[in-house]
Design a protein around this motif. Structure first.
Motif, mmCIF file in Angstrom:
data_model
loop_
_atom_site.group_PDB
_atom_site.id
_atom_site.type_symbol
_atom_site.label_atom_id
_atom_site.label_comp_id
_atom_site.label_asym_id
_atom_site.label_seq_id
_atom_site.Cartn_x
_atom_site.Cartn_y
_atom_site.Cartn_z
ATOM 1 N N LEU A 37 0.798 -1.198 0.000
ATOM 2 C CA LEU A 37 0.000 0.000 0.000
ATOM 3 C C LEU A 37 0.844 1.267 0.000
ATOM 4 O O LEU A 37 0.299 2.355 -0.134
ATOM 5 N N SER A 38 2.147 1.147 0.178
ATOM 6 C CA SER A 38 2.999 2.329 0.146
ATOM 7 C C SER A 38 2.847 3.035 -1.189
ATOM 8 O O SER A 38 2.668 2.410 -2.225
ATOM 9 N N SER A 39 2.939 4.349 -1.163
ATOM 10 C CA SER A 39 2.765 5.158 -2.357
ATOM 11 C C SER A 39 4.124 5.469 -2.979
ATOM 12 O O SER A 39 4.927 6.203 -2.411
ATOM 13 N N LEU A 40 4.365 4.901 -4.154
ATOM 14 C CA LEU A 40 5.616 5.161 -4.859
ATOM 15 C C LEU A 40 5.714 6.623 -5.293
ATOM 16 O O LEU A 40 6.776 7.235 -5.116
ATOM 17 N N PRO A 41 4.648 7.226 -5.839
ATOM 18 C CA PRO A 41 4.767 8.650 -6.192
ATOM 19 C C PRO A 41 5.083 9.536 -4.986
ATOM 20 O O PRO A 41 5.861 10.489 -5.092
ATOM 21 N N LEU A 42 4.499 9.225 -3.835
ATOM 22 C CA LEU A 42 4.794 9.986 -2.626
ATOM 23 C C LEU A 42 6.255 9.814 -2.235
ATOM 24 O O LEU A 42 6.933 10.778 -1.884
ATOM 25 N N GLN A 43 6.755 8.593 -2.305
ATOM 26 C CA GLN A 43 8.138 8.324 -1.924
ATOM 27 C C GLN A 43 9.104 9.075 -2.841
ATOM 28 O O GLN A 43 10.087 9.663 -2.384
#
Length: 130
Positions: free
Chosen positions: A1-7
């Motif tokens: 569920l981690s957000s790649l764009p956010l990272q």
């Protein structure tokens, strides 16, 4: 569920903030040498810049941690610290002693990044909660 764009955005924002800090510090030094910068106003402008740097380190750390561990609390705290960073950025954009076009450009890019990052944080928190 981690957000790649956010990272990715957190990483890019961290790199940009290093540039922002150094450029804003250089601009304050430049303005103090070229313009008649009142000594009473130099210290608050520098204090805001250094306070903003401390907030930025905490904000990015909590953002990275919250996104990678899929935890709402650190991401929410990071979102709250973003509000403080936005206020300090607006101070440097509108209310510091001298505002040059370079200040406007640097702060506009930073505020845009904060807005985009906040949207991704809200979406990530919503994904983590559900």
């Amino acid at each position: 569920l981690s957000s790649l764009p956010l990272q990715i955005l957190l990483y890019v924002n961290g790199v940009y903030y290093i540039f922002y800090f150094l450029a804003t510090l250089a601009l304050i030094i430049y303005k103090s040498q070229v313009f008649s910068y009142p000594d009473d106003f130099l210290a608050p402008d520098l204090a805001v810049l250094f306070l903003m740097a401390i907030l930025e380190v905490l904000r990015l750390y909590l953002g990275f941690k919250g996104n990678l561990t899929e935890a709402e609390a650190p991401l929410g705290l990071s979102l709250g610290l973003t509000v403080g960073s936005v206020v300090l950025c607006v101070y440097l954009l509108l209310w510091q002693t001298y505002v040059l076009w370079a200040d406007v450009l640097l702060n506009a890019v930073l505020l845009s990044a904060y807005g985009l990052e906040s949207g991704f944080k809200v979406m990530a928190i919503a994904a983590f909660v559900s």
